[in-house]
Design a protein around this motif. Structure first.
Motif, PDB file in Angstrom:
ATOM      1  N   VAL A 160       0.812  -1.214   0.000  1.00 36.20           N
ATOM      2  CA  VAL A 160       0.000   0.000   0.000  1.00 36.20           C
ATOM      3  C   VAL A 160       0.851   1.272   0.000  1.00 36.20           C
ATOM      4  CG1 VAL A 160      -0.249   0.068   2.510  1.00 36.20           C
ATOM      5  CG2 VAL A 160      -1.993   1.102   1.071  1.00 36.20           C
ATOM      6  N   GLY A 161       1.995   1.251   0.671  1.00 34.96           N
ATOM      7  CA  GLY A 161       2.841   2.437   0.710  1.00 34.96           C
ATOM      8  C   GLY A 161       3.342   2.834  -0.664  1.00 34.96           C
ATOM      9  N   LEU A 162       3.696   1.855  -1.492  1.00 36.83           N
ATOM     10  CA  LEU A 162       4.161   2.143  -2.847  1.00 36.83           C
ATOM     11  C   LEU A 162       3.003   2.557  -3.754  1.00 36.83           C
ATOM     12  CD1 LEU A 162       6.908  -0.559  -3.484  1.00 36.83           C
ATOM     13  CD2 LEU A 162       7.160   1.816  -2.755  1.00 36.83           C
ATOM     14  N   ARG A 163       1.829   2.015  -3.514  1.00 37.58           N
ATOM     15  CA  ARG A 163       0.669   2.440  -4.306  1.00 37.58           C
ATOM     16  C   ARG A 163       0.392   3.927  -4.083  1.00 37.58           C
ATOM     17  NH1 ARG A 163      -3.980  -2.219  -4.496  1.00 37.58           N
ATOM     18  NH2 ARG A 163      -2.609  -4.035  -4.509  1.00 37.58           N
ATOM     19  N   GLN A 164       0.548   4.346  -2.847  1.00 37.01           N
ATOM     20  CA  GLN A 164       0.335   5.762  -2.571  1.00 37.01           C
ATOM     21  C   GLN A 164       1.353   6.634  -3.304  1.00 37.01           C
ATOM     22  OE1 GLN A 164       0.972   7.559   1.462  1.00 37.01           O
ATOM     23  NE2 GLN A 164      -1.245   7.794   1.362  1.00 37.01           N
ATOM     24  N   ARG A 165       2.588   6.148  -3.404  1.00 39.01           N
ATOM     25  CA  ARG A 165       3.590   6.883  -4.174  1.00 39.01           C
ATOM     26  C   ARG A 165       3.161   7.022  -5.629  1.00 39.01           C
ATOM     27  NH1 ARG A 165       9.619   4.882  -2.168  1.00 39.01           N
ATOM     28  NH2 ARG A 165       9.310   5.357   0.046  1.00 39.01           N
ATOM     29  N   VAL A 166       2.551   5.980  -6.161  1.00 40.63           N
ATOM     30  CA  VAL A 166       2.076   6.031  -7.545  1.00 40.63           C
ATOM     31  C   VAL A 166       1.016   7.123  -7.693  1.00 40.63           C
ATOM     32  CG1 VAL A 166       0.946   4.740  -9.399  1.00 40.63           C
ATOM     33  CG2 VAL A 166       2.608   3.589  -7.913  1.00 40.63           C
ATOM     34  N   GLU A 167       0.122   7.218  -6.705  1.00 34.77           N
ATOM     35  CA  GLU A 167      -0.905   8.265  -6.748  1.00 34.77           C
ATOM     36  C   GLU A 167      -0.273   9.661  -6.757  1.00 34.77           C
ATOM     37  OE1 GLU A 167      -3.930   8.223  -7.337  1.00 34.77           O
ATOM     38  OE2 GLU A 167      -5.053   6.626  -6.371  1.00 34.77           O
ATOM     39  N   ILE A 168       0.736   9.853  -5.929  1.00 34.34           N
ATOM     40  CA  ILE A 168       1.397  11.159  -5.881  1.00 34.34           C
ATOM     41  C   ILE A 168       2.130  11.440  -7.189  1.00 34.34           C
ATOM     42  CG2 ILE A 168       3.167  12.518  -4.697  1.00 34.34           C
ATOM     43  CD1 ILE A 168       2.391  11.035  -2.133  1.00 34.34           C
ATOM     44  N   LEU A 169       2.777  10.430  -7.750  1.00 28.84           N
ATOM     45  CA  LEU A 169       3.460  10.597  -9.037  1.00 28.84           C
ATOM     46  C   LEU A 169       2.474  10.979 -10.141  1.00 28.84           C
ATOM     47  CD1 LEU A 169       5.970   7.601  -8.880  1.00 28.84           C
ATOM     48  CD2 LEU A 169       6.572  10.035  -8.937  1.00 28.84           C
ATOM     49  N   LYS A 170       1.268  10.419 -10.089  1.00 29.26           N
ATOM     50  CA  LYS A 170       0.239  10.795 -11.060  1.00 29.26           C
ATOM     51  C   LYS A 170      -0.024  12.301 -11.016  1.00 29.26           C
ATOM     52  CE  LYS A 170      -3.662   8.643 -11.008  1.00 29.26           C
ATOM     53  NZ  LYS A 170      -4.849   7.919 -10.470  1.00 29.26           N
ATOM     54  N   LEU A 171      -0.137  12.832  -9.809  1.00 37.61           N
ATOM     55  CA  LEU A 171      -0.420  14.263  -9.665  1.00 37.61           C
ATOM     56  C   LEU A 171       0.750  15.103 -10.155  1.00 37.61           C
ATOM     57  CD1 LEU A 171      -2.156  14.379  -6.164  1.00 37.61           C
ATOM     58  CD2 LEU A 171      -3.111  13.796  -8.401  1.00 37.61           C
ATOM     59  N   LEU A 172       1.963  14.681  -9.816  1.00 36.04           N
ATOM     60  CA  LEU A 172       3.140  15.441 -10.227  1.00 36.04           C
ATOM     61  C   LEU A 172       3.303  15.410 -11.745  1.00 36.04           C
ATOM     62  CD1 LEU A 172       5.628  14.356  -7.419  1.00 36.04           C
ATOM     63  CD2 LEU A 172       4.285  16.478  -7.573  1.00 36.04           C
ATOM     64  N   HIS A 173       3.002  14.271 -12.349  1.00 41.30           N
ATOM     65  CA  HIS A 173       3.082  14.159 -13.815  1.00 41.30           C
ATOM     66  C   HIS A 173       2.135  15.159 -14.486  1.00 41.30           C
ATOM     67  CE1 HIS A 173       3.200  12.516 -17.841  1.00 41.30           C
ATOM     68  NE2 HIS A 173       1.918  12.178 -17.786  1.00 41.30           N
ATOM     69  N   ARG A 174       1.010  15.421 -13.842  1.00 45.01           N
ATOM     70  CA  ARG A 174       0.021  16.347 -14.399  1.00 45.01           C
ATOM     71  C   ARG A 174       0.276  17.789 -13.984  1.00 45.01           C
ATOM     72  NH1 ARG A 174      -1.618  11.451 -14.291  1.00 45.01           N
ATOM     73  NH2 ARG A 174      -3.271  10.644 -15.621  1.00 45.01           N
ATOM     74  N   GLY A 175       1.396  18.028 -13.277  1.00 44.68           N
ATOM     75  CA  GLY A 175       1.781  19.386 -12.929  1.00 44.68           C
ATOM     76  C   GLY A 175       1.033  19.986 -11.763  1.00 44.68           C
ATOM     77  N   ALA A 176       0.540  19.155 -10.854  1.00 37.39           N
ATOM     78  CA  ALA A 176      -0.221  19.669  -9.712  1.00 37.39           C
ATOM     79  C   ALA A 176       0.659  20.577  -8.857  1.00 37.39           C
ATOM     80  CB  ALA A 176      -0.763  18.519  -8.876  1.00 37.39           C
ATOM     81  N   ARG A 177       0.147  21.760  -8.555  1.00 32.74           N
ATOM     82  CA  ARG A 177       0.845  22.690  -7.664  1.00 32.74           C
ATOM     83  C   ARG A 177       0.295  22.632  -6.242  1.00 32.74           C
ATOM     84  NH1 ARG A 177      -0.487  25.346 -12.197  1.00 32.74           N
ATOM     85  NH2 ARG A 177      -2.137  26.576 -11.163  1.00 32.74           N
ATOM     86  N   THR A 178      -0.950  22.196  -6.125  1.00 29.72           N
ATOM     87  CA  THR A 178      -1.584  22.006  -4.813  1.00 29.72           C
ATOM     88  C   THR A 178      -2.059  20.568  -4.719  1.00 29.72           C
ATOM     89  OG1 THR A 178      -2.285  24.314  -4.616  1.00 29.72           O
ATOM     90  CG2 THR A 178      -3.483  22.682  -3.306  1.00 29.72           C
ATOM     91  N   LEU A 179      -1.605  19.860  -3.695  1.00 27.20           N
ATOM     92  CA  LEU A 179      -1.959  18.456  -3.499  1.00 27.20           C
ATOM     93  C   LEU A 179      -2.874  18.333  -2.287  1.00 27.20           C
ATOM     94  CD1 LEU A 179       0.876  18.495  -5.012  1.00 27.20           C
ATOM     95  CD2 LEU A 179       1.135  16.158  -4.174  1.00 27.20           C
TER      96      LEU A 179
END
Length: 520
Positions: A160-179
């Motif tokens: 589960v910890g690595l899955r959460q990293r994938v979720e965060i990477l998804k946001l960063l890939h899309r250029g999220a400035r606010t998470l």
């Protein structure tokens, strides 16, 4: 609504917004029978980690749903980077630089990490998805932000910890400035939670903004810059983290003094009620343990070391390959889950959505489950009046916030769904209670209430086997603590012996006391 000032391109720019990433002004949102948000103001600055706290049902999730375009406010305005916006969907929010990691991850288990990260925003070459470029992109983002993960790994195989990293990477890939992160550590081990906060602090240092919805005071105190507290849909406190304390935040959340991290006095243990000898499954090896009447036995361990599989086997939901289980002297090794319940076993599973409740059924029907064959049954029928009266009693007893017992369980917040599950199982008054993660996603006041109820259940002469990822919960409630490591009971401690350092060492495989003591 705040009147915008038109800039050169005609977009609405709000005065006085320098340094502010997100501003919510006067947000009001009503649902039938509920005022979820009542003129809420929230200001979040660029480059900060801002914690949003409150009891279950206080309006946190609704407020974030309005911010992220999942709900439309009845009144008020949303301002992003100085511009007033009106999001019709999460896609609009993402286009404006927002990203959200939900409690239930939105990933495709059958796809790779790289495929999940770039999904719907894929790099292309000659009109086709460029998987090589996707893998490179994930490696670059992971290295840049300390989110190490294999781009080619299948997401369904990841912890589960690595899955959460994938979720965060998804946001960063899309250029999220606010998470926006909703209860991000609810399913993480302490080590994984520490690693997550290191990443969040790094992102904030880069100028990104983090809004953290959580119930965990320690994480807020150690990881946030400011705290906003909601109660009954209104803001009741705005705090600078460095200038406040856990007690002050808890009092703001609940409206009363709360005794945090209480260590309950040990119970008076009687005769063994649940006994396990040599139990093995696909994930558990040769486990021996016993739980006596008037005793809480806690099971600690890093996620993935067999705790959940052991409890599932005891509940009759997982096949065993060896060993024997007895309940009040009777052999239940091969009994079904229904037969085990009839013989005196109650069960609060870790997964409250898929296993513990029926989300589409009403709150009343969910509270009746298991009771429909016993106390609520009349000549084989289930009288609606009896179901309603039973639901009313448990809603009041356990403080379940719902507009009506007739609404579907899916309408409840995660914490209130947990209260429903705990209340239903305690109401069985069964000799043995198996309980996993009893306070996951539950607010501070409700945690204290649930703990008191478990202690009262023990003191009434029942046996409780408790699995929790929260060491403070294990230490506060358990009369004895077993530590599981690689599918075995690796160590056993009395209440006095079970300090955090000792338990942490055993959870990492550093203490391998024999199982003989574990069965005492």
């Amino acid at each position: 609504m705040t009147p915008p000032r038109a800039d050169a391109e005609g977009a609405g720019v709000v005065e006085g917004s320098d340094g502010v990433a997100v501003e919510l002004r006067g947000i009001t949102k009503r649902f039938p029978g509920t005022l979820a948000n009542d003129a809420v103001d929230l200001t979040v600055r660029r480059g900060e980690i801002h914690a949003l706290m409150g009891e279950n049902g206080a309006g946190k999730s609704t407020l974030m749903s309005v911010l992220y375009g999942m709900e439309r406010a009845d009144a008020g305005s949303v301002i992003i980077d100085g511009r007033e916006v009106a999001f019709a969907s999460p896609s609009d929010a993402m286009a404006a630089g927002l990203g959200m990691v939900h409690q239930s991850f939105k990933l495709f288990d059958s796809l790779s990490v790289a495929e999940n990260v770039v999904y719907a925003a894929e790099p292309r070459r000659f009109g086709l998805v460029d998987l090589a470029a996707a893998r490179r992109r994930v490696r670059e983002l992971a290295e840049e932000h300390g989110l190490s993960v294999d781009p080619d790994a299948r997401v369904g195989d990841l912890p589960v910890g690595l899955r959460q990293r994938v979720e965060i990477l998804k946001l960063l890939h899309r250029g999220a400035r606010t998470l926006i992160l909703d209860e991000p550590t609810a399913v993480l081990t302490p080590a994984e939670a520490d690693a997550l906060f290191a990443v969040l602090k790094s992102l904030a240092a880069e100028g990104r903004t983090v809004i953290l919805v959580t119930h965990k005071l320690r994480e807020v105190l150690e990881g946030s810059d400011r705290v906003t507290v909601l109660r009954d849909g209104r803001v009741v406190a705005r705090l600078v983290t460095a200038e406040t304390s856990a007690d002050q935040i808890a009092a703001a959340i609940t409206g009363r003094a709360v005794e945090l991290d209480r260590i309950h006095a040990p119970g008076t243990a009687g005769e063994p009620v649940l006994e396990v000898a040599g139990l093995s499954t696909d994930a558990v090896r040769d486990v021996h343990l016993s739980v006596r009447a008037g005793e809480i036995v806690g099971i600690a361990g890093v996620a993935g070391n067999g705790q959940s599989e052991l409890v599932q086997a005891l509940a009759g939901l997982r096949a065993t390959t060896a060993g024997r289980v007895t309940l009040r002297g009777g052999d239940i090794t091969h009994a079904s889950a229904t037969e085990r319940r009839a013989k005196g076993l109650a069960y609060v599973p870790e997964d409250r959505h898929a296993v513990g409740t029926a989300p589409a059924a009403s709150v009343a029907d969910n509270l009746a489950m298991g009771h429909h064959r016993t106390s609520l049954s009349s000549r084989g029928l289930l009288p609606p009046a009896a179901v309603r009266a039973h639901a009313k009693r448990l809603v009041e007893r356990f403080g379940i916030k719902t507009s009506s017992p007739e609404v579907p369980a899916s309408a409840l917040s995660g914490g209130n769904l947990q209260k429903l599950l705990i209340g239903r199982e305690l109401a069985h008054d069964a000799p043995v209670l198996l309980v996993e993660q009893p306070t996951r996603g539950v607010d501070i006041g409700a945690i204290q209430t649930i703990h008191d109820q478990l202690i009262a259940y023990r003191d009434a002469g029942h046996a409780v086997l408790l699995v929790s990822a929260e060491l403070s919960e294990i230490r506060g409630l358990a009369d004895r603590v077993l530590v599981m490591y690689e599918g075995r009971v690796a160590a056993s401690y009395t209440k006095d012996e079970a300090d955090e350092r000792t338990l942490g060492l055993a959870m990492a495989g550093g203490d391998t006391r024999t199982q003989v003591k574990a069965a005492d």
